[in-house]
Design a protein around this motif. Structure first.
Motif, PDB file in Angstrom:
ATOM      1  N   VAL A 194       0.181  -1.533  -0.315  1.00  0.00           N
ATOM      2  CA  VAL A 194      -0.445  -0.007   0.121  1.00  0.00           C
ATOM      3  C   VAL A 194       0.804   1.195   0.296  1.00  0.00           C
ATOM      4  O   VAL A 194       2.232   0.879   0.686  1.00  0.00           O
ATOM      5  N   VAL A 195      -0.067   2.171  -0.342  1.00  0.00           N
ATOM      6  CA  VAL A 195       0.817   3.617  -0.167  1.00  0.00           C
ATOM      7  C   VAL A 195       0.474   4.814   0.893  1.00  0.00           C
ATOM      8  O   VAL A 195      -1.022   4.708   1.169  1.00  0.00           O
ATOM      9  N   SER A 196       0.807   4.749   1.740  1.00  0.00           N
ATOM     10  CA  SER A 196       0.730   6.048   2.951  1.00  0.00           C
ATOM     11  C   SER A 196      -0.350   7.240   1.538  1.00  0.00           C
ATOM     12  O   SER A 196      -0.160   7.572   0.774  1.00  0.00           O
ATOM     13  N   GLY A 197      -1.319   7.366   2.826  1.00  0.00           N
ATOM     14  CA  GLY A 197      -2.764   8.608   2.478  1.00  0.00           C
ATOM     15  C   GLY A 197      -3.416   8.232   1.688  1.00  0.00           C
ATOM     16  O   GLY A 197      -4.002   9.024   1.447  1.00  0.00           O
ATOM     17  N   LYS A 198      -3.735   6.765   1.445  1.00  0.00           N
ATOM     18  CA  LYS A 198      -4.503   6.636   0.802  1.00  0.00           C
ATOM     19  C   LYS A 198      -5.813   5.788   1.132  1.00  0.00           C
ATOM     20  O   LYS A 198      -5.811   5.423   2.643  1.00  0.00           O
ATOM     21  N   THR A 199      -7.495   5.388   0.442  1.00  0.00           N
ATOM     22  CA  THR A 199      -7.996   4.440   1.070  1.00  0.00           C
ATOM     23  C   THR A 199      -8.003   3.395   0.162  1.00  0.00           C
ATOM     24  O   THR A 199      -8.248   4.024  -0.873  1.00  0.00           O
ATOM     25  N   TYR A 200      -7.932   2.348   0.421  1.00  0.00           N
ATOM     26  CA  TYR A 200      -8.486   1.160  -0.139  1.00  0.00           C
ATOM     27  C   TYR A 200      -9.460   0.785   0.145  1.00  0.00           C
ATOM     28  O   TYR A 200      -9.594  -0.023   1.410  1.00  0.00           O
ATOM     29  N   ARG A 201      -9.737  -0.006  -0.849  1.00  0.00           N
ATOM     30  CA  ARG A 201     -11.355  -1.364  -0.621  1.00  0.00           C
ATOM     31  C   ARG A 201     -10.450  -2.157  -0.309  1.00  0.00           C
ATOM     32  O   ARG A 201      -9.797  -2.885  -1.371  1.00  0.00           O
ATOM     33  N   ILE A 202     -10.619  -3.253   0.387  1.00  0.00           N
ATOM     34  CA  ILE A 202     -10.463  -4.098   0.522  1.00  0.00           C
ATOM     35  C   ILE A 202     -11.627  -4.730   0.468  1.00  0.00           C
ATOM     36  O   ILE A 202     -12.315  -5.268   1.759  1.00  0.00           O
ATOM     37  N   LYS A 225      -8.084   3.255   5.656  1.00  0.00           N
ATOM     38  CA  LYS A 225      -7.198   4.484   5.433  1.00  0.00           C
ATOM     39  C   LYS A 225      -5.355   4.222   6.249  1.00  0.00           C
ATOM     40  O   LYS A 225      -5.313   3.676   7.303  1.00  0.00           O
ATOM     41  N   THR A 226      -4.665   3.791   4.576  1.00  0.00           N
ATOM     42  CA  THR A 226      -3.389   4.571   5.211  1.00  0.00           C
ATOM     43  C   THR A 226      -2.021   5.103   5.482  1.00  0.00           C
ATOM     44  O   THR A 226      -1.816   6.211   5.019  1.00  0.00           O
ATOM     45  N   ASN A 227      -3.528   5.431   6.656  1.00  0.00           N
ATOM     46  CA  ASN A 227      -2.937   6.509   7.911  1.00  0.00           C
ATOM     47  C   ASN A 227      -1.837   6.286   9.603  1.00  0.00           C
ATOM     48  O   ASN A 227      -1.998   7.238   9.977  1.00  0.00           O
TER      49      ASN A 227
END
Length: 581
Positions: free
Chosen positions: A234-242, A293-295
């Protein structure tokens, strides 16, 4: 010249009609495409958890390839059975098969199995967006590795946004073959298959090789790259639908991403009023979409874990957690997190699992309200029984068995003498049956009789759990309905009260699903419309439980089913039909 212009003006409306027809036809083709897949199904030696065994693969892979389609597309899957010594059938889990009940992929119910060396073509429309599954539906073949995911993109905007779309399938894993397990389950005295040896996250797990017998030297290799942990980068600061799906053979699971909350937004293809969880409880046959969220601190990686709940994972030799890596780029994907995996929820905390079930409601902008009343009520008591010395699971003291001739063909073609014409009972002895104790159930029988439903009525099914043949034991059972979605009207502890509990049904915003858990010593109430012509299985999604008889079959609108393709025939009493097609 004037005459030519007049003719052109008169022809203009026809030309415009033809022009718009051309646009519409091409627009339809763009919107509803065809997705064609060619699969070779065969056995290969694999080491998904470091222990080498025979695995059923699709084009060399397990899990198999993800089917990706657009809402309204036609999916064509050309399956070559190269198992050499085994039959095969593939079920498209969550796809309602409207107009194509013969492609549901349920051996003994909707089709004859695909013989070794044969090629079978499945063709169906994915009429709704969402997250679905496919898996083997012949014997207990699913747990040999034949499974995968179906992702259907929507034509319209969804009620949530995200940057990236990812998928994770959870599974448990046995080292014994499905044949060995079937032999144990069919033995006198009864021999249970035991707990799985490991948990897989997207086809990868880790078995402790020191636990394997000395005779298996060289079979287990902890350094085999096949069993390196699954990595979700994942990349920081993004929202992922898993999209999280479970196809376990036995286990109920909790799923967690260390340090990250998950917002549940979809369940079995239906939008959910969003709610936040730390642990997602998921049962075999269920699918969920969660937003993550990759926070967190991007300088490290985090654990992805799955753990058994509902069964004692701590009993020797124990069931280790499934472990994968939530990899924050640009950290190395094989860099282990600096922390220990998070502590899972208590395996016997039934209350928290029931609380999540009750929390799942339909999204306020996508709520389909159920009919306020039902036309038929079927209460299904789930019990263990001994019949002629063999251990069975039963519904209302009837243990289900499949016929050699598929129900769909027998009913549509009026083939007699195929299955028992006496339907299973609609209930049990409500007043006298004690669900909390080991019952005698001496009147239990085996049957392949089915429920015949009047077409297009509202049917309520109440799943009632009870004690097994072991004291103070009641198991979690995920039940899956083919060909339909149902409204989940409610859950409860103890015995269902036919007179009072329906007063508290959720008729405002119940979620629609195709798979639902029945919690220990509890009940689950469902409602569906018998509006899809065909013959549909309804069964516990635990492989060994369905094999032991925990299921039923519904028939509805058989007179409305179209001409059956000859490809689904060739077994039992359907052999004679092939000469006439």
């Amino acid at each position: 010249m004037v005459q030519f212009q007049l003719l052109s003006l008169r022809a203009a409306p026809k030309l415009l009609v033809l022009f718009f027809f051309f646009i519409l036809v091409n627009f339809h083709i763009a919107e509803a495409g065809v997705r064609h897949y060619k699969w070779e199904v065969k056995y290969e030696y694999k080491s998904p958890d470091c222990y080498k065994k025979l695995v059923i693969t699709i084009n060399g892979k397990s899990p198999g390839p993800t089917i990706q389609a657009q809402e309204g597309d036609t999916v064509i899957v050309e399956v070559n059975n190269n198992l050499l010594t085994e039959n095969l059938a593939i079920h498209w889990h969550g796809i309602r098969q409207i107009g194509t009940p013969w492609f549901d992929g349920t051996e003994g119910v909707t089709q004859c199995p695909i013989l070794p060396g044969d090629t079978f073509v499945y063709q169906f429309v994915v009429d709704r967006p969402g997250t679905y599954l496919y898996h083997a539906h012949y014997g207990m073949q699913r747990e040999a590795g034949l499974y995968g995911m179906i992702r259907v993109a929507p034509n319209d905007p969804e009620p949530f946004s995200y940057d990236f779309d990812r998928s994770i399938i959870l599974n448990d894993w046995y080292h014994s073959s499905a044949f060995e397990q079937a032999a144990l389950l069919s033995s006198i005295p009864f021999q249970w298959v035991g707990e799985p040896q490991s948990l897989l996250i997207h086809g990868k797990g880790k078995f402790e090789c020191s636990l394997s017998p000395s005779s298996a030297a060289g079979v287990c290799d902890k350094n085999n790259p096949e069993c390196s942990p699954f990595v979700q980068t994942v990349v920081s600061g993004k929202t992922y639908r898993i999209r999280v799906a479970s196809l376990t053979a036995l286990s109920a699971l909790s799923f967690e991403i260390e340090g990250h909350n998950m917002t549940v937004v979809e369940a079995d293809g239906h939008y959910v009023e969003p709610f936040v969880v730390k642990n997602l409880y998921i049962y075999s046959g269920e699918t969920y979409s969660v937003l993550v969220k990759t926070n967190q601190d991007p300088s490290r990686n985090y654990w992805i874990t799955s753990n058994v709940v509902g069964r004692n994972r701590t009993a020797p030799p124990g069931i280790p957690p499934g472990l994968a890596i939530f990899n924050y780029y640009p950290n190395h994907p094989k860099r282990q997190p600096p922390t220990s995996p998070p502590t899972p929820p208590a395996w016997d905390n039934k209350d928290s699992r029931l609380a999540q079930s009750l929390a799942i409601k339909a999204h306020q902008n996508y709520t389909v309200k159920p009919p306020t009343t039902s036309d038929r009520v079927i209460v299904m008591l789930n019990t263990q029984n001994t019949i002629d010395g063999f251990r069975h699971w039963s519904v209302n003291n009837v243990s289900f068995s499949l016929p050699h001739t598929p129900y769909l063909v027998a009913l549509k073609e009026n083939i007699t003498g195929v299955f028992n014409q006496t339907p299973p009972p609609d209930g049990y002895d409500f007043n006298n049956y004690d669900i909390s104790s080991v019952a005698n159930n001496s009147n239990a029988t085996s049957s392949n009789g089915i429920y015949r439903l009047q077409f297009n009525i509202t049917v309520d099914v109440i799943l009632q759990n009870a004690n097994t043949m072991s004291k103070n034991t009641s198991e979690t059972h995920p039940w899956h309905l083919h060909g339909h979605d149902f409204w989940v009207l409610g859950y409860g502890n103890g015995k269902f009260d036919v007179n009072n509990h329906p007063k508290n049904y959720n008729l405002v915003n119940p979620i629609m699903k195709n798979t639902v858990p029945m919690h220990p010593f509890g009940w689950t109430a469902l409602r569906f419309r018998s509006d899809n012509p065909g013959v549909w299985a309804f069964h516990c999604h635990i492989e060994s439980h369905f094999y032991m008889g925990m299921g039923v079959v519904f028939e509805e609108g058989i007179d409305r089913v179209g001409k059956l393709p000859s490809s689904i025939m060739g077994c039992g009493k359907t052999k004679g039909l092939l000469r006439h097609n």
